[in-house]
Design a protein around this motif. Structure first.
Motif, short mmCIF file in Angstrom:
data_model
loop_
_atom_site.label_atom_id
_atom_site.label_comp_id
_atom_site.label_asym_id
_atom_site.label_seq_id
_atom_site.Cartn_x
_atom_site.Cartn_y
_atom_site.Cartn_z
N ALA A 178 37.48 92.68 -10.65
CA ALA A 178 37.10 93.60 -10.14
C ALA A 178 36.09 94.96 -10.92
N PHE A 179 37.70 95.18 -11.91
CA PHE A 179 36.67 96.87 -12.37
C PHE A 179 35.24 96.04 -13.47
N LEU A 180 35.19 95.53 -14.29
CA LEU A 180 33.78 94.40 -14.78
C LEU A 180 32.66 94.57 -13.32
N HIS A 181 32.70 94.20 -12.25
CA HIS A 181 31.75 94.01 -11.85
C HIS A 181 31.37 95.55 -11.33
N GLY A 182 32.24 96.83 -10.80
CA GLY A 182 32.05 98.20 -10.63
C GLY A 182 31.34 98.31 -11.76
N CYS A 183 31.60 98.08 -12.96
CA CYS A 183 31.14 98.88 -14.26
C CYS A 183 29.81 98.21 -14.43
N GLU A 184 29.16 96.78 -13.82
CA GLU A 184 28.19 96.48 -13.71
C GLU A 184 27.29 96.92 -12.64
N LEU A 185 27.86 97.03 -11.23
CA LEU A 185 26.71 98.23 -10.77
C LEU A 185 26.43 99.46 -10.69
N HIS A 186 27.43 99.62 -11.92
CA HIS A 186 27.18 100.83 -12.46
C HIS A 186 26.26 101.75 -13.37
N SER A 187 26.11 100.18 -14.01
CA SER A 187 25.93 100.15 -15.54
C SER A 187 26.56 101.01 -16.33
N ARG A 188 27.69 101.21 -16.51
CA ARG A 188 28.66 101.62 -17.27
C ARG A 188 29.74 100.82 -18.13
N LEU A 189 28.89 100.62 -19.96
CA LEU A 189 28.26 99.47 -19.96
C LEU A 189 29.56 99.50 -20.66
N GLN A 190 30.11 100.85 -21.66
CA GLN A 190 31.24 101.66 -22.42
C GLN A 190 32.64 101.44 -21.55
#
Length: 599
Positions: A525-537
């Motif tokens: 779920a966290f990784l999906h949010g990173c993908e949605l908001h382009s937060r690679l770090q």
């Protein structure tokens, strides 16, 4: 026998012989003897109170209630009977299920003693009027009649029937005060009461204090664990060496087979099957039905089908076990074919049969077939059954027919937390967040205690609609107001709420503060949010944690590849895919079923 050689036995001889037959439990012979006495020595000898009480007892034990009524007539003709005979009449009418006559006789007893009250009380409980039994017990106490041990055991049984935990605990206290815990009947009744009320800790406490444990008490505790979702405890008790001298009966064996089915432990189930064969219990209906259910739930459908085929007289439980097995193992066409066979050759399908057929329709995604079973349920008056109505809700929700689902929900007279959650989940599946939240509020106003599934649905709804503040409020209320400890699913939903809203720092802090180690659902779920908001770090941090947990899962590598792709890092994404190919890691594609009416 000496009696048979007596040419003209007198009343005393008949009385002695009658008492002998009753004491040796030859009740049918005792009734026949009294009938002979009435023919050969009519009134008043055959209507002697002592003889009448013995004859009535024999009538009760041999279920000769018609003759018992004739004896009542004899007593009335003779000008009445003493209290002992009247008590016997109360017991006889109660055992015959005629509570109206039992109560009339009871009301005419002068100076009712503990036997009178207990006979009437027991009759109420045995005939399904447990609440009336408790009212009688209160009146008995008001008349200052001290209860016997049998009275107390009967009252506790009434508490069990009513799931009256408060009253049951009060009786437990009275038992301790009177020093009656050593009485086996009372201990068995207390154990059964706590089991039926779902209070396993109290049941275990009573069980541990027993000085002697027999087959019935041992089996009661095993049944309690199994029926209340504690199969491991049931099996531990079954395998405990302290009870190795107790030989299991058919109920014990069927219960531990059910525990194995709950655990989906096929090897253990096969071992218990072997024990059943060794003890000669496989011919018992309850055992063979449990075997079908166990093999089906453990995905050994061919073995379940083999046992099912060997049952000569299949009852509705056997058919339902096989139906459920097919539906649970996604053999939905087989389930529907079996339902058709049951309708043509077997017993009439019951409500559980319809629930299984509806589950198969959901599995196929076939709304048309599901509607035909809806019609079947209406025709056979099954809609009043809460399980059938909930299965219909699930069918319409899964097939995208929300108006029909709501219509079924509104027409239900009886709704439990599962029903409410099914409807809330239906709104969530169709993206109607307002409908979900409004219905959740209605549920609380209706006084229904939400369960963990309700909170999973409502948090998921908040996640898809960006309602971060509301989600936090619902999550906090689980433990504070409803005494529900959040599970991994709830934490994953909450992380999804925060991550979708772009609050990745807060989401990561939330994960670090979790009381248990986050699993892949949380990090996914966290990784999906990173993908949605382009937060690679943040995404790479999630990847590292997930790789430690499950390095062999192909879906994780696909998530990593997609993250790199969304950030334009094509080389890294391609390298991940190549590495997966070299390791033979393949993610199975998703699929769905669409029926003719809903696609």
């Amino acid at each position: 026998m000496v009696f048979d050689c007596t040419p003209r036995p007198d009343a005393y001889t008949y009385g002695v012989m009658l008492r002998c037959l009753v004491q040796t439990e030859r009740h049918a012979e005792a009734v026949a003897l009294h009938q002979d006495m009435r023919r050969r020595r009519p009134c008043p000898e055959a209507q002697d109170d002592f003889v009448l009480s013995l004859a009535l007892k024999a009538c009760v034990r041999s279920a000769e209630y018609g003759y018992g009524r004739r004896l009542h007539c004899d007593a009335v003709k003779a000008g009445g009977a003493d209290g002992f005979v009247l008590n016997s009449l109360v017991d006889m009418y109660a055992k015959a299920g005629d509570l109206e006559c039992a109560r009339k006789v009871f009301e005419r007893i002068p100076g009712r003693n503990v036997v009178s009250w207990t006979s009437m009380l027991s009759g109420c409980v045995q005939n399904g009027f447990a609440a009336d039994g408790l009212l009688l017990f209160n009146k008995m106490r008001q008349d200052n009649v001290p209860p016997s041990e049998y009275t107390i055991a009967t009252v506790i049984t009434a508490c069990s029937a009513l799931i009256g935990l408060h009253q049951g605990r009060w009786m437990h206290g009275s038992v301790i005060k009177r020093g009656l815990m050593s009485n086996s009947f009372i201990s068995a009744a207390l154990l059964d009461m706590y089991v039926k009320c779902g209070e396993l800790e109290d049941a275990q406490s009573v069980f541990d204090e027993l000085s002697y444990i027999d087959l019935v008490l041992w089996t009661t505790m095993i049944v309690g664990y199994t029926q209340n979702g504690n199969p491991l405890d049931a099996l531990r008790l079954f395998l405990d060496q302290k009870f190795a001298n107790i030989v299991p009966n058919s109920v014990t064996t069927a219960t531990v087979l059910s525990a194995s089915a709950q655990l989906r432990d096929l090897s253990l189930g096969r071992c218990i099957h072997g024990i059943a064969v060794k003890l000669g219990l496989v011919e018992y209906t309850v055992v063979v039905n449990a075997l079908v259910d166990m093999y089906a739930k453990c995905q050994a459908v061919s073995e379940a089908n083999c046992i099912f085929g060997r049952i000569s007289n299949k009852d509705v439980v056997a058919w339902n076990s096989m139906l459920s097995g097919y539906a649970e193992n996604n053999m939905c066409n087989d389930a529907l074919m079996l339902f058709k066979q049951m309708s043509l050759k077997g017993p009439s399908p019951d409500a559980i049969s319809v629930v299984n057929a509806l589950s198969a329709s959901v599995c196929l995604g076939d709304l048309l077939i599901g509607k035909s079973f809806h019609g079947y349920a209406v025709k056979h008056a099954f809609l009043s059954n809460i399980y059938v109505s909930t299965a219909l809700l699930n069918l319409y929700n899964k097939c995208g027919d929300l108006p029909s689902a709501r219509r079924v929900f509104d027409e239900m007279n009886d709704r439990n937390s599962v029903t409410w959650c099914a409807m809330i989940g239906g709104y969530g599946m169709q993206g109607d967040s307002a409908g979900s939240i409004d219905l959740f509020g209605e549920m609380l106003k209706d006084g229904v205690h939400p369960n963990d599934v309700a909170f999973t649905s409502i948090l998921s709804t908040c996640s898809h609609t960006g309602m971060v503040t509301a989600a936090k409020r619902y999550f906090d209320s689980m433990a504070q107001h409803f005494n529900i400890i959040p599970s991994m699913k709830h934490y994953a939903c909450m992380v999804d709420v925060l991550a979708r809203a772009g609050n990745l720092e807060e989401a990561l802090k939330f994960i670090d503060n979790m009381p248990m180690q986050a699993d892949t659902s949380v990090w996914g779920a966290f990784l999906h949010g990173c993908e949605l908001h382009s937060r690679l770090q943040f995404g790479e941090e999630a990847i590292k944690r997930m790789m430690v947990l499950h390095p062999e899962r192909p879906d994780l590598y696909v998530l990593i590849s997609n993250l790199y792709t969304s950030n334009g890092m094509w080389d890294k994404s391609l390298a991940i895919r190549r590495w997966m190919h070299e390791k033979g890691l393949v993610k199975l594609p998703g699929c769905s079923s669409v029926g003719r009416e809903n696609g």
